[in-house]
Design an enzyme around this catalytic site. Sequence first.
Site, PDB file in Angstrom:
ATOM      1  CG  HIS A 139      -2.116   1.080   0.741  1.00 30.06           C
ATOM      2  ND1 HIS A 139      -1.983   2.120   1.188  1.00 30.06           N
ATOM      3  CD2 HIS A 139      -3.794   0.784   0.999  1.00 30.06           C
ATOM      4  CE1 HIS A 139      -2.823   2.593   1.149  1.00 30.06           C
ATOM      5  NE2 HIS A 139      -3.983   1.656   0.656  1.00 30.06           N
ATOM      6  CG  HIS A 140       1.507   4.979  -2.303  1.00 34.64           C
ATOM      7  ND1 HIS A 140       2.694   5.816  -1.825  1.00 34.64           N
ATOM      8  CD2 HIS A 140       2.209   5.349  -4.189  1.00 34.64           C
ATOM      9  CE1 HIS A 140       3.540   6.598  -2.902  1.00 34.64           C
ATOM     10  NE2 HIS A 140       2.841   5.808  -3.917  1.00 34.64           N
ATOM     11  CB  ALA A 141      -0.812   4.124   3.236  1.00 33.83           C
TER      12      ALA A 141
END
Length: 492
Positions: A139-141
Amino acid sequence: MAQEHGDRLTAVDATFLAQEGPAAHMHVGAVLIFEGPAPAFADFADHIRGRLHLVPRYRHKLAFPPLESGRPLWVDDPSFNLEYHVRHTALPAPGSEEQLRALAARIHSQALDRSKPLWETWLVQGLEGGRFALISKNHHALVDGISGVDLMTVLFDLGRIPQPVPHEDGPWAPQRTPSALEMTARGLRGLARVPLAAAGRASEAARHPAHALETTREALEALGEVVRAGLDAAPATPLNVEIGPHRRLVFVRGDLADFKEVKNAFGGTVNDVVLAVVAGALQTWLHSRGVRTEGLELRALVPVSIRARDEHHELGNRIAAMRGPLPVYVQDPVARLQVVCQAMEGLKDSKQALGAEVLASLEALAPPTILAQASRLNFSTRLFNLLVTNVPGPQFPLYVLGRKLEDLFPVAFLPKDHALAIAIMSYNGRMDFGLLGDYDAMPDLDALGEMVQDSLQELVEAARPPTARARKVSTRARTSRPRTSSRATTGA
């Protein structure tokens, strides 16, 4: 900064969570192709298990404070199971790269489960030529492109013999998940610290008024650049349509030496050459869709790392974004590159990236509901037509359990109403493109991959003197390799 249980997501990380929807997945990753034979799954899982302590965030899941009293936290997953995240599959015969890309596209069409740590890695056996592949999905988070390069230290070695990784601590044991009351209290304490931090900055400004005035002036100028960029809307194109959850993926192989040859001949940077190549390909693609390109300039969202050199081992996002020009109205490839070079130089002088960083710092003060609304503005089709990200990778060979990495194709993400994203990564003298498209909106993604290759070749030929081009044509004529071997690897 260590990755600790209870860390709060940064405002930028929380933006990626807020922006995610049923059709817009906010995970990124890569397809990595290795020489064979593939390692046994148990050996591969143990290899990761022995290095997972280097990235504690990979054992963390999200915890959401009640009543949106603060941004989510990273907390230990008490039911963490490595075999859930590390998965094993095989391609059916003949094990072509087309089959590999179809598998990777299906994997990236599925959202990550937010109740677990936000990552997956797939070991894929049966790739033609005795090779195997890894498909990563994060996930980009959790990670941005620059810190993602450093994550390869978890998996890779610099030689064929895996090196032991010291582990001074005892066996991992999850810490207790904070209660709803504890998370609420922590969020309220965070809000209470905001005016104190502001007071501290005011006190510092009073002691150093000249420096504070200069800093404020630069910040206001930078914010003005961002506002002006937002008022200059990106044009409507077939790239900006409603998308679904399903994806296509195309690989394009290139040589870093070709990009440097063009840069050295005409000026600019490797990234300028990348944008010019993409612009040339999109010009041809738009013509194939019946779109006229006279006077048309597309806008690419170009992420820029603002991570300091000593922060590259940390997870989480320290990125700002600039809107790079894609002058599809320019017919001549060299003139197109020169337009890109001049525009990008102007953007660097315009402080647009600084303005984006200032906005990110302001978002850190925003409650989650306001932050979610701001994130939709950040990814609006008004601002850009597509994402183009170029990440520099290591220029030396890497190995996993003695197997050499041959190709590394990055996979970006598609924000809402954006049907195409192009990610590029250099590795060991190569320049590999990963083209990610919406399955329904981009049925001709394979053709676009070939157009990228053609666009690069135009610039390379222009950079070489006529005698060199003649020698190259003569050499090609003497080889027995089919022409398709140097083309893009395409298909869905």
